[in-house]
Structures are given as structure tokens and as C-alpha cells.
Design a protein around this motif. Structure first.
Motif, short mmCIF file in Angstrom:
data_model
loop_
_atom_site.label_atom_id
_atom_site.label_comp_id
_atom_site.label_asym_id
_atom_site.label_seq_id
_atom_site.Cartn_x
_atom_site.Cartn_y
_atom_site.Cartn_z
N VAL A 1 61.77 55.21 67.30
CA VAL A 1 60.63 55.65 66.51
C VAL A 1 59.41 54.81 66.87
O VAL A 1 59.54 53.62 67.20
CB VAL A 1 60.90 55.54 64.99
CG1 VAL A 1 62.00 56.48 64.55
CG2 VAL A 1 61.22 54.11 64.58
N ALA A 2 58.24 55.44 66.84
CA ALA A 2 56.98 54.72 67.02
C ALA A 2 56.46 54.31 65.65
O ALA A 2 56.59 55.06 64.67
CB ALA A 2 55.97 55.60 67.74
N SER B 1 55.92 47.66 67.73
CA SER B 1 55.52 48.83 68.51
C SER B 1 56.49 49.98 68.35
O SER B 1 56.13 51.14 68.49
CB SER B 1 55.41 48.46 69.98
OG SER B 1 56.64 47.94 70.46
N GLY B 2 57.75 49.68 68.04
CA GLY B 2 58.75 50.73 67.89
C GLY B 2 60.10 50.14 67.58
O GLY B 2 60.29 48.92 67.62
N LEU B 3 61.03 50.99 67.21
CA LEU B 3 62.37 50.54 66.86
C LEU B 3 63.40 51.53 67.41
O LEU B 3 63.16 52.73 67.47
CB LEU B 3 62.54 50.47 65.33
CG LEU B 3 61.81 49.37 64.57
CD1 LEU B 3 61.96 49.62 63.08
CD2 LEU B 3 62.34 48.00 64.95
N ARG B 4 64.56 51.01 67.78
CA ARG B 4 65.67 51.85 68.18
C ARG B 4 66.56 52.10 66.96
O ARG B 4 66.73 51.21 66.12
CB ARG B 4 66.49 51.15 69.27
CG ARG B 4 67.63 52.02 69.83
CD ARG B 4 68.54 51.20 70.72
NE ARG B 4 69.26 50.20 69.94
CZ ARG B 4 70.35 50.44 69.23
NH1 ARG B 4 70.84 51.67 69.14
NH2 ARG B 4 70.95 49.47 68.58
N TYR B 5 67.12 53.29 66.87
CA TYR B 5 68.01 53.60 65.75
C TYR B 5 69.27 54.28 66.27
O TYR B 5 69.25 55.00 67.27
CB TYR B 5 67.32 54.51 64.72
CG TYR B 5 67.02 55.91 65.21
CD1 TYR B 5 67.98 56.93 65.17
CD2 TYR B 5 65.75 56.23 65.70
CE1 TYR B 5 67.70 58.21 65.62
CE2 TYR B 5 65.46 57.52 66.16
CZ TYR B 5 66.44 58.50 66.12
OH TYR B 5 66.17 59.77 66.56
N ASP B 6 70.37 54.02 65.58
CA ASP B 6 71.58 54.83 65.72
C ASP B 6 71.61 55.88 64.62
O ASP B 6 72.14 56.98 64.81
CB ASP B 6 72.82 53.95 65.65
CG ASP B 6 72.90 52.96 66.79
OD1 ASP B 6 72.86 53.39 67.95
OD2 ASP B 6 72.99 51.75 66.52
#
Length: 408
Positions: free
Chosen positions: A94-95, A102-107
Motif C-alpha cells: 500500500v502507498a 512511503s509504503g507498507l507490505r501486507y499479507d
């Protein structure tokens, strides 16, 4: 058991988000949890905003659902003053706006973005005396306007509008309430409940105008002073509050290509059509009683957040089947509602043992489906118990003054 090490990102930092995050930790989840909220405040209660907090009888910190340090203690990262602006489903990221991120990773991503107050086209709260009430900042801004003797125009005869009218009258303001529908509480309660609250407010000096909307606001652009109603009447005011419902914040989901229709569409487990993305709270529409519904209530936000947390950890595919309930405080009356009255065909009134104590029981055909109670907590608790257990009295039983409800 599901993967307890997955990365969970929640777009939103309200009641549903906080309930989900802490339930994840209770369930043994060990992976990162991020709550991304546009406001500066940690997750907080909204119902007191239109009552005790608005008039300064409740400190801001007492609104917070958990102390700030508890989030750190449970390794829940609060990204406040930030907002998720884009979902990249292909990369699972996600931004985010705001400093340092700046952004994140998700499961697993949970959309819990809530709703935005409705306003007529061309109307803006940037005017110095036009308000809506959804968050802490709204209440802080409105508080200074609640000066005894001033004239308040409330547009909208739902629960928020009626609660604001009650608070203003108790503070010594003149209040005019305008409802575009044929009566107050038109979309949420029966005519008998509306009659009860109309009489209550008029007894406290509120002028109620039904069947007329606001066609235009007249006066200075930054401080209008007169409302022209659709029936030709002109209402002078010092300040006005719009309480005509909210629009689900489903734009983030729409832009990601997820199905939306008056809210983010989810299945009975809380999932969108993307199995890695869920939705909860005021922005989510889910199957209930054969229909797709969106419930704007604290109990639903809590239960739905916890349900999704259970699903993420335990993978039970258990359908979300809530017992909806709501409340509203106006003057010395507590309205408590159990169930949803959708499609009701009859309403039975049953009075309590004290003046003003009353229950309105909703039936769809022969089936009890909901109950409105006014200053009658016993009937409210009975209704919740009966609806939860599906052991339902008939209309004939409830109409009988000798019916022993407690023993049923």
C-alpha cells in the motif's frame, strides 16, 4: 491455525481497527500489525462526541480506547496523521501519505476507513458557522459555538441530529430541527418511536419541521445566516449542523478494483473478492438476514474487527452473524435498540411500569425481529436474549399484560 507471523495492515485507526489489532495479539499473532489513521488521535470512542465530550464534561484522553503505551506494549504500530492512498494488489503493498513512511507490505489488508458526513452539493464546512460532527476535531471546533441564547439549526432528524438538539437545549440554545423526510427517524425507526421522540424534544422547546429540506443557505459566503427551506420558509440561525448520515469511504477499495456498492462488499467471513483483503466497520457491507447491510454502530465495529482477527489466525471460515444493537441518549431518555427492523410488518407497543418507559416490538409476519426500548433496560436485555437464542415470543404473548417475560 492460520499463519501467526503474517504482516497485517489496517487502513483506518478507529474502533474496528483497534479491536482487530488487540484480538490478533490475544489470538497469538506474532507478525507486524500497522494501523494507518489520518487523524492525529489514537483510536477513540465516537458516541460521546455528540454528548459529554462536546460540552466539555469528558476529557479527550478518556475517549481513547486504549492508552497510547499499550499499542507499543503489544507491538502494534500506530501510523497517525497518515493515510493509505493506494492498494497494489499485485505486489501486496500500500502507498501511504505522511512523513517517514512511503509504503507498507501486507499479507492481509483490512479496509476500515469508516465514513464521511454527507453534505448537500455546494455546501462546505469551511464556512465559519457550518458544521458536521464525525471526529474529535469537529467537536472541538463546534464547542465554542454552543453559547446560551444562540440559535442552532440542525439539518437531519436521525439519532445524531436529535442528540445534538438535546445537548444544545440543555446548554440554553434555541434549536430548530429540519427533517426532509415526512418524519424524524424515518429510515431507522417506526412512527411510534418517532412520535415518542418528537414529543420529547418539543416538550424541551425544540422546534421540529418535518417534510421540508434545505434548498439554499443565504448570507455571507463564509457565514450564512438564513436557510431557505423547500417549502418556502426561511429560518434564521447563528450556526448550523448537518446530520444527514454518512457516505462510506470505499474509494480506496474502488480504485483497487474491488466490488463496492454503498460500501466495500465483503462475504460472511469479512473478505472482499480478493482473499487477502478484508473490510470492517462503517465502510463494509456484508450479508445479513438475506440482504447486504452496512451497520453504523460501535458493537458492529468491535465484533466485526474481532471476527476478522479470529479468521486470520484460526481460519475457521465461520460466518459473521451479529446481533445488531444500538443506543442513543437524549435528555433523560435512553433509547436502546436490539435487532434490525428491516421489512417489519407490525409494531406492538408495550408500556413499562413507570411514566416514559416503553418498548416497541417489531414483527415481520409472525416473527419478532427487533425492539426499540425507551428507558426500559429490562425489555432491551430480554430482546437481546430472545433474538440471540431465537426463542421468540409471539405478538399475542407480548400483548398480554399478564405475560411473564422473565420466565419465558
Amino acid at each position: 491455525m492460520g499463519n501467526i507471523d503474517i504482516s497485517v495492515v489496517v487502513a483506518g485507526a478507529g474502533q474496528a481497527a483497534a479491536s482487530l489489532a488487540f484480538r490478533l495479539r490475544e489470538n497469538g499473532h506474532r507478525g507486524p500489525i500497522h494501523l494507518v489513521g489520518r487523524e492525529a488521535w489514537p483510536p477513540y470512542q465516537r458516541p460521546p462526541l455528540s454528548k459529554k465530550y462536546l460540552v466539555g464534561e469528558l476529557e479527550r484522553e478518556r475517549l481513547f480506547l486504549k492508552a497510547r503505551e499499550l499499542y507499543a506494549a503489544h507491538d502494534i504500530r500506530l501510523l497517525l496523521g497518515h493515510e493509505v492512498t493506494r492498494i497494489d494488489r499485485a505486489t501486496g503493498t500500500v502507498a501511504i501519505t505522511g512523513p517517514d513512511v512511503s509504503g507498507l507490505r501486507y499479507d492481509a489488508l483490512v479496509i476500515a476507513t469508516g465514513g464521511t458526513p454527507r453534505l448537500p452539493a455546494g455546501t462546505s464546512v469551511s464556512s465559519g458557522n457550518i458544521f458536521t460532527l464525525r471526529g474529535i476535531d469537529d467537536a472541538d471546533r463546534m464547542r465554542d459555538a454552543l453559547v446560551p441564547g444562540r440559535r442552532l439549526l440542525v439539518i437531519g432528524g436521525g439519532y445524531v441530529g436529535l442528540e445534538l438538539a438535546a445537548v444544545a437545549r440543555k446548554r440554553g440554545l434555541e434549536v430548530v430541527l429540519v427533517e426532509q423526510a415526512e418524519r424524524i427517524l424515518f429510515r431507522v425507526a417506526c412512527a411510534a418511536t418517532a412520535d415518542y421522540f418528537r414529543a420529547l424534544h418539543r416538550d424541551h422547546g425544540v422546534e421540529i419541521i418535518e417534510g421540508a429540506g434545505v434548498a439554499a443557505l443565504e448570507g455571507a459566503a463564509d457565514r450564512p445566516a438564513v436557510a431557505m427551506l423547500t417549502d418556502g420558509r426561511r429560518i434564521a440561525f447563528d450556526f448550523a449542523v448537518f446530520g444527514i448520515g454518512i457516505v462510506a469511504n470505499d474509494g480506496l477499495a474502488r480504485e483497487a478494483g474491488l466490488a463496492c456498492d454503498g460500501g466495500v462488499l465483503i462475504d460472511a467471513t469479512g473478505r472482499t473478492e480478493d482473499p487477502a483483503i478484508f473490510a470492517a466497520g462503517d465502510c463494509a457491507r456484508f450479508p445479513f438476514d438475506g440482504q447486504m447491510v452496512r451497520l453504523e454502530s460501535v458493537p458492529n465495529a468491535v465484533a466485526q474487527g474481532e471476527h476478522i482477527a479470529d479468521e486470520l489466525v484460526h481460519r475457521t471460515s465461520r460466518p459473521y452473524a451479529p446481533l445488531p444493537w444500538f443506543w442513543s441518549d437524549q435528555y433523560d431518555c435512553k433509547l436502546q435498540i436490539a435487532g434490525l427492523n428491516m421489512g417489519h410488518t407490525a409494531v406492538l407497543r408495550r408500556d413499562g411500569t413507570k411514566p416514559g418507559m416503553r418498548a416497541h416490538w417489531y414483527f415481520r409476519g409472525d416473527d419478532l425481529i427487533a425492539c426499540d426500548t425507551m428507558n426500559d433496560p429490562r425489555s432491551f436485555m430480554l430482546a437481546k436474549r430472545w433474538l440471540a437464542n431465537m426463542k421468540l415470543p409471539t405478538a399475542e404473548m407480548l400483548a398480554d399484560p399478564a405475560f411473564n417475560a422473565a420466565a419465558f
